[in-house]
Motif scaffolding. Structure first.
Motif, PDB file in Angstrom:
ATOM      1  N   GLU A   1      20.235  15.373   4.376  1.00  0.00           N
ATOM      2  CA  GLU A   1      19.641  15.609   5.698  1.00  0.00           C
ATOM      3  C   GLU A   1      18.490  16.608   5.606  1.00  0.00           C
ATOM      4  OE1 GLU A   1      20.810  17.207  10.187  1.00  0.00           O
ATOM      5  OE2 GLU A   1      22.386  16.932   8.672  1.00  0.00           O
TER       6      GLU A   1
ATOM      7  N   SER B   1      26.285   5.094   5.762  1.00  0.00           N
ATOM      8  CA  SER B   1      27.359   5.792   6.487  1.00  0.00           C
ATOM      9  C   SER B   1      27.031   7.273   6.649  1.00  0.00           C
ATOM     10  CB  SER B   1      28.691   5.623   5.744  1.00  0.00           C
ATOM     11  OG  SER B   1      28.695   6.329   4.521  1.00  0.00           O
ATOM     12  N   LEU B   2      26.345   7.855   5.658  1.00  0.00           N
ATOM     13  CA  LEU B   2      25.925   9.247   5.781  1.00  0.00           C
ATOM     14  C   LEU B   2      24.819   9.390   6.820  1.00  0.00           C
ATOM     15  CD1 LEU B   2      25.765  10.432   2.038  1.00  0.00           C
ATOM     16  CD2 LEU B   2      27.571  10.843   3.698  1.00  0.00           C
TER      17      LEU B   2
ATOM     18  N   LYS C   1      25.573   9.904  10.465  1.00  0.00           N
ATOM     19  CA  LYS C   1      26.002  11.241  10.895  1.00  0.00           C
ATOM     20  C   LYS C   1      24.836  12.215  11.018  1.00  0.00           C
ATOM     21  CE  LYS C   1      30.533  10.759   8.628  1.00  0.00           C
ATOM     22  NZ  LYS C   1      30.332   9.415   8.073  1.00  0.00           N
TER      23      LYS C   1
ATOM     24  N   THR D   1      24.785  16.149  -1.637  1.00  0.00           N
ATOM     25  CA  THR D   1      25.658  16.196  -0.466  1.00  0.00           C
ATOM     26  C   THR D   1      24.950  15.630   0.760  1.00  0.00           C
ATOM     27  OG1 THR D   1      24.889  18.405   0.172  1.00  0.00           O
ATOM     28  CG2 THR D   1      26.759  18.281  -1.366  1.00  0.00           C
ATOM     29  N   ARG D   2      25.737  15.314   1.802  1.00  0.00           N
ATOM     30  CA  ARG D   2      25.134  14.844   3.046  1.00  0.00           C
ATOM     31  C   ARG D   2      24.222  15.914   3.629  1.00  0.00           C
ATOM     32  NH1 ARG D   2      25.151  15.640   8.129  1.00  0.00           N
ATOM     33  NH2 ARG D   2      26.785  17.199   8.008  1.00  0.00           N
TER      34      ARG D   2
END
Length: 219
Positions: free
Chosen positions: A116, A23-24, A27, A111-112
């Motif tokens: 990333e 799900s991350l 994005k 964290t997302r």
């Protein structure tokens, strides 16, 4: 010109965790999940069909854990970047994984935004050290004997190779190093390969660890 999509693999034996990571990833632009596996054995079966650019790899798994998977990936698919994603915080574990071929190390409470950054940095530069990992590596790798700083003669490094090594440690990309040193990208990559060969390591992450350990660079 359209940027290349980073092909990503995800290897973890917890279904809920994989779903959360997926799900991350939905994005994150320019990253595509192309391989999903529940352990190392499952991963190698699927690597017969698709080889990702970067693999997010858990450590504790049945049917081949992350340590064994890292060693085998280095042997069979050395071009794949390995980003460890785990709850283990032990400094010795972090140092060991990086020395045997991992390109980066993330804790599962990341964290997302950092996920990333880690994926894109390890794909682009070949390594990713966040503050936690950097501190862990320095504690474990700094030589405390007080011996003077080496200048590369033990490894027969040229002045140019030492210069490239310093820039790698400062997180310059190949293109940025080429521009700064007035060299071609191919020449820079040649120096990088020579450094990896002379220091007897597997990748850029291992190169930096060895350079710190041997006091070839100042940190």
């Amino acid at each position: 010109m359209t940027k290349k999509t980073i092909q990503l693999g995800l290897v973890d034996d917890h279904n809920l965790f994989r779903e959360g990571i997926k799900s991350l990833l939905d994005k994150i632009e320019e990253v595509t999940l192309v391989l999903e596996a529940v352990n190392g054995k499952d991963m190698f079966t699927k690597l017969n069909n698709v080889v990702p650019d970067v693999i997010l790899l858990d450590l504790e798994m049945e049917e081949m854990n992350g340590v064994d998977a890292t060693l085998k990936l280095q042997e069979l698919f050395p071009e794949v970047k390995i980003l460890i994603l785990t709850m283990h915080k032990e400094e010795r574990m972090i140092s060991y994984l990086m020395e045997i071929g991992a390109n980066g190390y993330l804790l599962k409470d990341t964290t997302r935004e950092e996920l990333e950054k880690a994926i894109k940095t390890v794909y682009k530069s070949g390594f990713y050290f966040n503050e936690f990992v950097s501190q862990a590596l320095l504690k474990g790798l700094k030589n405390k004997s007080g011996r003077p700083l080496k200048i590369g003669k033990d490894y027969h490094l040229t002045a140019r190779e030492l210069e490239v090594l310093e820039l790698i440690a400062q997180e310059f990309t190949t293109a940025e190093m080429a521009e700064k040193l007035f060299l071609s990208a191919r020449t820079i990559e040649g120096h990088r390969k020579n450094l990896i060969s002379k220091l007897g390591v597997k990748n850029t992450a291992g190169l930096l660890i060895k350079a710190i350990k041997e006091k070839l660079i100042v940190v």
